[in-house]
Enzyme design. Structure first.
Site, PDB file in Angstrom:
ATOM      1  N   HIS A 158     -36.796  21.500  60.626  1.00  0.00           N
ATOM      2  CA  HIS A 158     -36.509  22.910  60.931  1.00  0.00           C
ATOM      3  C   HIS A 158     -35.077  23.110  61.403  1.00  0.00           C
ATOM      4  O   HIS A 158     -34.626  24.242  61.523  1.00  0.00           O
ATOM      5  CB  HIS A 158     -37.485  23.411  62.006  1.00  0.00           C
ATOM      6  N   ASP A 366     -27.540  26.621  63.607  1.00  0.00           N
ATOM      7  CA  ASP A 366     -28.967  26.907  63.685  1.00  0.00           C
ATOM      8  C   ASP A 366     -29.589  26.560  62.347  1.00  0.00           C
ATOM      9  O   ASP A 366     -29.007  26.881  61.293  1.00  0.00           O
ATOM     10  CB  ASP A 366     -29.175  28.405  63.971  1.00  0.00           C
TER      11      ASP A 366
HETATM   12  O1  F6P Z   1     -37.197  24.421  65.603  1.00  0.00           O
HETATM   13  C1  F6P Z   1     -36.817  23.568  66.565  1.00  0.00           C
HETATM   14  C2  F6P Z   1     -37.815  23.369  67.688  1.00  0.00           C
HETATM   15  O2  F6P Z   1     -37.621  22.181  68.355  1.00  0.00           O
HETATM   16  C3  F6P Z   1     -39.265  23.395  67.249  1.00  0.00           C
HETATM   17  O3  F6P Z   1     -39.737  22.124  66.837  1.00  0.00           O
HETATM   18  C4  F6P Z   1     -39.931  23.915  68.477  1.00  0.00           C
HETATM   19  O4  F6P Z   1     -41.092  24.595  68.160  1.00  0.00           O
HETATM   20  C5  F6P Z   1     -38.900  24.873  69.070  1.00  0.00           C
HETATM   21  O5  F6P Z   1     -37.660  24.406  68.635  1.00  0.00           O
HETATM   22  C6  F6P Z   1     -38.966  24.972  70.593  1.00  0.00           C
HETATM   23  O6  F6P Z   1     -38.584  23.772  71.191  1.00  0.00           O
HETATM   24  P1  F6P Z   1     -39.392  23.037  72.339  1.00  0.00           P
HETATM   25  O7  F6P Z   1     -40.728  22.652  71.768  1.00  0.00           O
HETATM   26  O8  F6P Z   1     -38.552  21.859  72.705  1.00  0.00           O
HETATM   27  O9  F6P Z   1     -39.530  24.022  73.454  1.00  0.00           O
END
Ligand code: F6P
Length: 469
Positions: A158, A366
Site C-alpha cells: 500500500h 504517499d
Molecule cells: O497503508 C499503510 C498503513 O500502514 C496500513 O497498513 C495501515 O492500515 C495504516 O497505514 C495505519 O497504520 P498503523 O496500523 O500503523 O496505525
C-alpha cells in the site's frame, strides 16, 4: 465456484458485534476483495499480551472468518514499532535518514512473520488463494513456501517503492524486499512503484520474460503490476450528500460564519508533509492579506505510532507551527488554523469534505492517499470544491485535474490554495467531472477484481505494462 480467499494483514479490524465496519483505506479495500466469496482474514488483533494464546482466535462476522493472534510486548516493540515502522516505513518513503536499524528489530520482524506463517498453517487449505497486504509481511511467501504451502500467493504494497539505490540502503534487503520474488503476483500502487520494484528485483537476479509484466528466476515466475487502489466512489458520494445536514457539519458550517473552509486530513506522520503545509499556509496569509479572516484551515490529524520518537517530534513541530500562525494572524473572533488530533468516522469526514472549498493534500510521499479520492467523491458536482494535491501522492497519477503541487515549495502551494479559492465555478465543475470519471474508471471493486484476476492467473496480455522498464 470461486476459490476461498485468505487475506493477511498486520491489523485485522474484527467488527464489534453491531458496530460499524472499520474505516481506513486498507480495511475498505480488503472488504471489497472479500465481498461475495468465502473468505478468511488473518492477522494481528491489535492487542498486546504477555502470554498470548498459541492458537489463533476465530470469529465469524458478515460472511468473513476473522482469525487473529495477539502480540507479545517484545514483538510489538521489535516488529511493529521497530523494523516495520522505524526502518521499512521511512526507507520506503524515501527517508533513509530517519531509518534506525538494529538486528534485534529485524529478528523480531522475522519472528512475527514466522508466527503468522505458523498460525496460517492451521488455517490454509491447498487450493486457497492467499493475498498478503503491506510492508509488515513481506517475507511471508518465503516462510509459507518453506512450510510446504504451494498455494497461489499474492502481495499488495500500500506504500511507495523507492528506486533500487534507496532499497539497497536497507540492511538485509535481499532477505526482505528480495523475498517478494517468491510471490506469484506483487501489486503496487503506481507505474513508478512497479518500475522501481522491477529494477530492484532484476538487481537480485530476476530476468525479464516474453511477458513484460512477468519476471523469472530459475524456478519461479512473478507478475508485477500497478493496481492503484480506489474507493467506493458512489457510496462515498451518497454518504457525503446525506451528511451535509448532519450535526457536525451544521455546527462546523455555523462556526465558519460564512468563511471558506480548507481541509486537510492525515494521520500524524512525517511523510504527510504537515510542517511544509503549515509553511505554505503561513505564506498564504502573508501574500494574500485580502483572504485573512475570510478562510479557515481545518487540519484533522489523528495521532499514530505514538511510541516512536519521530512521531512525537512531528507533533511538536506541527502544533507549534499552527500556534505560531494563529498567534501572528488570528484575532479574537477568528482562528486561522484549527488543528485537531482526533479521528472522525467516515460519515463525519464525508460531510466535512463536502463543506470544504479546498482539499489540501500535500504529502512528501504517499502510496496512494485515499483522502484525496474521497474529497473528490464527496463534492457537490454542481458546485464542487478544488483538490490541491502533491505530485508525490500516488493519487496524482490518476488525478491530473487536481491542482498538482510540489509540497517542498511553500510559495507554489500557497499560490495553489489561492487559485483554488478563487477558481470560477465552470472550471471547478469541469475539473471535478474529469476526476470523478477517473474514480469511476478504477473504483475499489475494480481494483480487487483486477488483482484477483492476476492472482488466479487469468490476466489479459498487458498493453505497455512492464516490470521490464
Ligand atoms: O497503508 C499503510 C498503513 O500502514 C496500513 O497498513 C495501515 O492500515 C495504516 O497505514 C495505519 O497504520 P498503523 O496500523 O500503523 O496505525
Amino acid at each position: 465456484m470461486d476459490k476461498r480467499l485468505v487475506v493477511i494483514s498486520n491489523r485485522v479490524p474484527v467488527p464489534d458485534d453491531g458496530g460499524p465496519p472499520a474505516a481506513g483505506g486498507l480495511a475498505v479495500a480488503v472488504r471489497a476483495a472479500l465481498r461475495g466469496r468465502e473468505g478468511v482474514w488473518f492477522g494481528w488483533s491489535g492487542q498486546v499480551s504477555d502470554e498470548p494464546e498459541e492458537t489463533p482466535r476465530i470469529q465469524e462476522a458478515e460472511g468473513v472468518t476473522y482469525v487473529v493472534i495477539d502480540l507479545k510486548p517484545q514483538d510489538f516493540e521489535e516488529y511493529y514499532n521497530g523494523f516495520a515502522n522505524r526502518v521499512l516505513w521511512p526507507i520506503l518513503h524515501y527517508r533513509v535518514d530517519l531509518a534506525e536499524f538494529n538486528r534485534a528489530d529485524l529478528g523480531g520482524y522475522v519472528r512475527v512473520n514466522q508466527r503468522f506463517a505458523l498460525g496460517l498453517s492451521s488455517v490454509l487449505r491447498p487450493d486457497d488463494l492467499v493475498w498478503v497486504h503491506d510492508y509488515h509481511l513481506m517475507p511471508l511467501a518465503r516462510l509459507l513456501r518453506a512450510r510446504g504451502h504451494f498455494n497461489r500467493l499474492g502481495f499488495f504494497l500500500h506504500i511507495p517503492v523507492p528506486p533500487p539505490d534507496i532499497l539497497q540502503a536497507l540492511p538485509h534487503h535481499a532477505d526482505i524486499v528480495g523475498s517478494l520474488i517468491d510471490y506469484d503476483v506483487v501489486g503496487v500502487q503506481t507505474e513508478n512503484d512497479r518500475d522501481n520494484l522491477g529494477r530492484y528485483l532484476r538487481t537480485r537476479g530476476a530476468r525479464r520474460t516474453g511477458d513484460p509484466g512477468v519476471l523469472a528466476t530459475e524456478d519461479h515466475r512473478v507478475r508485477i503490476g500497478a493496481f492503484p487502489v480506489g474507493i467506493e466512489t458512489d457510496a462515498f458520494a451518497r454518504l457525503a450528500a446525506e451528511a451535509a445536514s448532519s450535526e457536525i457539519v451544521t455546527d462546523m458550517r455555523e462556526s465558519l460564519s460564512g468563511r471558506a473552509l480548507v481541509i486537510g486530513v492525515d494521520r500524524l506522520d512525517y511523510s504527510k508533509g504537515l510542517t511544509n503545509r503549515m509553511d505554505a499556509i503561513e505564506r498564504f496569509f502573508e501574500h494574500a492579506p485580502e483572504w485573512r479572516r475570510q478562510v479557515t484551515f481545518l487540519q484533522v490529524t489523528p495521532k499514530s505510532r505514538v511510541e516512536i520518537p519521530e512521531y512525537a517530534a512531528i507533533q511538536e513541530a506541527v502544533s507549534s507551527a499552527a500556534g505560531r500562525i494563529n498567534g501572528a494572524y488570528g484575532d479574537v473572533a477568528w482562528t486561522p488554523i484549527r488543528y485537531i488530533n482526533r479521528s472522525y468516522g467516515r460519515e463525519d469526514l464525508a460531510g466535512l469534505y463536502r463543506l470544504a472549498r479546498v482539499g489540501l493534500i500535500t504529502p512528501l510521499r504517499d502510496g496512494m492517499n485515499l483522502v484525496a479520492k474521497e474529497y473528490v467523491a464527496a463534492q457537490d458536482p454542481a458546485d464542487p470544491g478544488v483538490l490541491v494535491l502533491s505530485q508525490f501522492a500516488g493519487a496524482a497519477a490518476e488525478l491530473p485535474d487536481a491542482l498538482i503541487v510540489n509540497p517542498h515549495e511553500p510559495e507554489a502551494v500557497s499560490a495553489a490554495i489561492r487559485r483554488a479559492l478563487e477558481m470560477p465555478r465552470d472550471e471547478r465543475v469541469s475539473r471535478h467531472a474529469a476526476m470523478v470519471e477517473a474514480l469511476h474508471r478504477n473504483d475499489v471493486s475494480g481494483w480487487a477484481a483486477e488483482f484477483m484476476a492476476a492472482l488466479v492467473g487469468d490476466v489479459p496480455p498487458p498493453a505497455g505494462e512492464g516490470a521490464s522498464q
